[in-house]
Design an enzyme around this catalytic site. Structure first.
Site, PDB file in Angstrom:
ATOM      1  N   ARG A   1      -7.766  -3.774  -3.378  1.00  0.00           N
ATOM      2  CA  ARG A   1      -7.171  -2.656  -4.132  1.00  0.00           C
ATOM      3  C   ARG A   1      -8.072  -2.365  -5.334  1.00  0.00           C
ATOM      4  NH1 ARG A   1      -2.186  -2.669  -1.742  1.00  0.00           N
ATOM      5  NH2 ARG A   1      -1.600  -4.717  -0.942  1.00  0.00           N
TER       6      ARG A   1
ATOM      7  N   CYS B   1       0.833  -1.210   0.000  1.00  0.00           N
ATOM      8  CA  CYS B   1       0.000   0.000   0.000  1.00  0.00           C
ATOM      9  C   CYS B   1       0.865   1.257   0.000  1.00  0.00           C
ATOM     10  CB  CYS B   1      -0.916   0.032   1.224  1.00  0.00           C
ATOM     11  SG  CYS B   1      -2.076  -1.332   1.286  1.00  0.00           S
TER      12      CYS B   1
HETATM   13  C1  BEZ Z   1       0.446  -4.564   1.822  1.00  0.00           C
HETATM   14  O1  BEZ Z   1       1.635  -4.871   1.855  1.00  0.00           O
HETATM   15  O2  BEZ Z   1       0.077  -3.469   1.437  1.00  0.00           O
HETATM   16  C2  BEZ Z   1      -0.572  -5.552   2.267  1.00  0.00           C
HETATM   17  C3  BEZ Z   1      -0.318  -6.895   2.048  1.00  0.00           C
HETATM   18  C4  BEZ Z   1      -1.254  -7.828   2.455  1.00  0.00           C
HETATM   19  C5  BEZ Z   1      -2.436  -7.417   3.057  1.00  0.00           C
HETATM   20  C6  BEZ Z   1      -2.683  -6.088   3.245  1.00  0.00           C
HETATM   21  C7  BEZ Z   1      -1.750  -5.147   2.843  1.00  0.00           C
END
Ligand code: BEZ
Length: 218
Positions: free
Chosen positions: A131, A54
């Site tokens: 996302r 993110c």
């Molecule tokens: C992330 O790295 O943004 C992420 C990975 C897995 C679940 C939620 C966020």
């Protein structure tokens, strides 16, 4: 619980009016219809603040903010986190990398906007948005939707390409072929009558594979 989330998670579809909502954001309270008025809007959700993928995605939006503004598009982010978390994360990213996310980020702590836009996919997570990307046109209609899972970040080049393709398609009343990029030829709408078909067959101006597949420079 699963049924409840599914019932509340109707996804708005391409061609429908973008659902309006009021939300608390990092730039203050915001009515979506007022923010979006007469502008293109790129709205995107991320699963959680202070997570690695993110952070890369949201930083990329911040880096490209001027690019979107120059093309008449406003940005707005969302996650199911509190406003305090958003502020701390935005400040942390600024301190660590110098990238400052000044576009509004919705603190969707009650999940109301996530549910309104079908951003909760219970098979992936019951408490975090996937996302998503929604591109909304200046009339307020949803024109393009992307969904990515938790473990794969989005492609900023594709989001930018999609926005330009939509805008160019509207301006030129044409469609865009696979992998279209600015400068490439566009698809001329196929004929709808025998008369139009004969005109197209006789046309020498377009690059033609056949009467139904013709391209023109724009
Ligand atoms: C992330 O790295 O943004 C992420 C990975 C897995 C679940 C939620 C966020």
């Amino acid at each position: 619980m699963q049924d409840q989330i599914q019932a509340l998670s109707k996804m708005p579809l391409i061609g429908e009016a973008a659902p309006d909502f009021k939300a608390l954001t990092t730039t203050g309270p915001l009515q979506f219809s007022e923010y979006a008025k007469d502008s293109w809007v790129v709205m995107f959700s991320h699963p959680a603040d202070f997570t690695p993928v993110c952070t890369t995605e949201m930083s990329a939006f911040a880096v490209e903010q001027d690019w979107f503004q120059e093309r008449g598009a406003k940005l707005i982010g969302l996650s199911i986190d509190s406003i305090h978390s958003h502020l701390a994360w935005v400040n942390n990213v600024r301190e660590k990398t110098g990238v400052y996310m000044t576009f509004p980020i919705i603190a969707d702590i009650d999940m109301s906007v996530s549910k309104l836009y079908g951003m909760l996919h219970p098979g992936e997570s019951k408490t975090a948005a996937v996302r998503a990307v929604f591109i909304v046109d200046p009339k307020g209609d949803i024109r393009l939707i992307m969904y990515y899972p938790m473990n794969v970040g989005r492609n900023m080049d594709e989001i930018k390409r999609a926005l330009i393709a939509l805008q160019t398609s509207d301006e030129n009343k044409c469609a865009m072929p696979v992998d279209w990029r600015p400068g490439d030829k566009a698809i001329v709408p196929p004929p709808k009558t025998l008369e139009q078909m004969d005109e197209r067959i006789a046309n020498t101006e377009y690059e033609k594979i056949d009467f139904y597949l013709a391209k023109k420079a724009i």
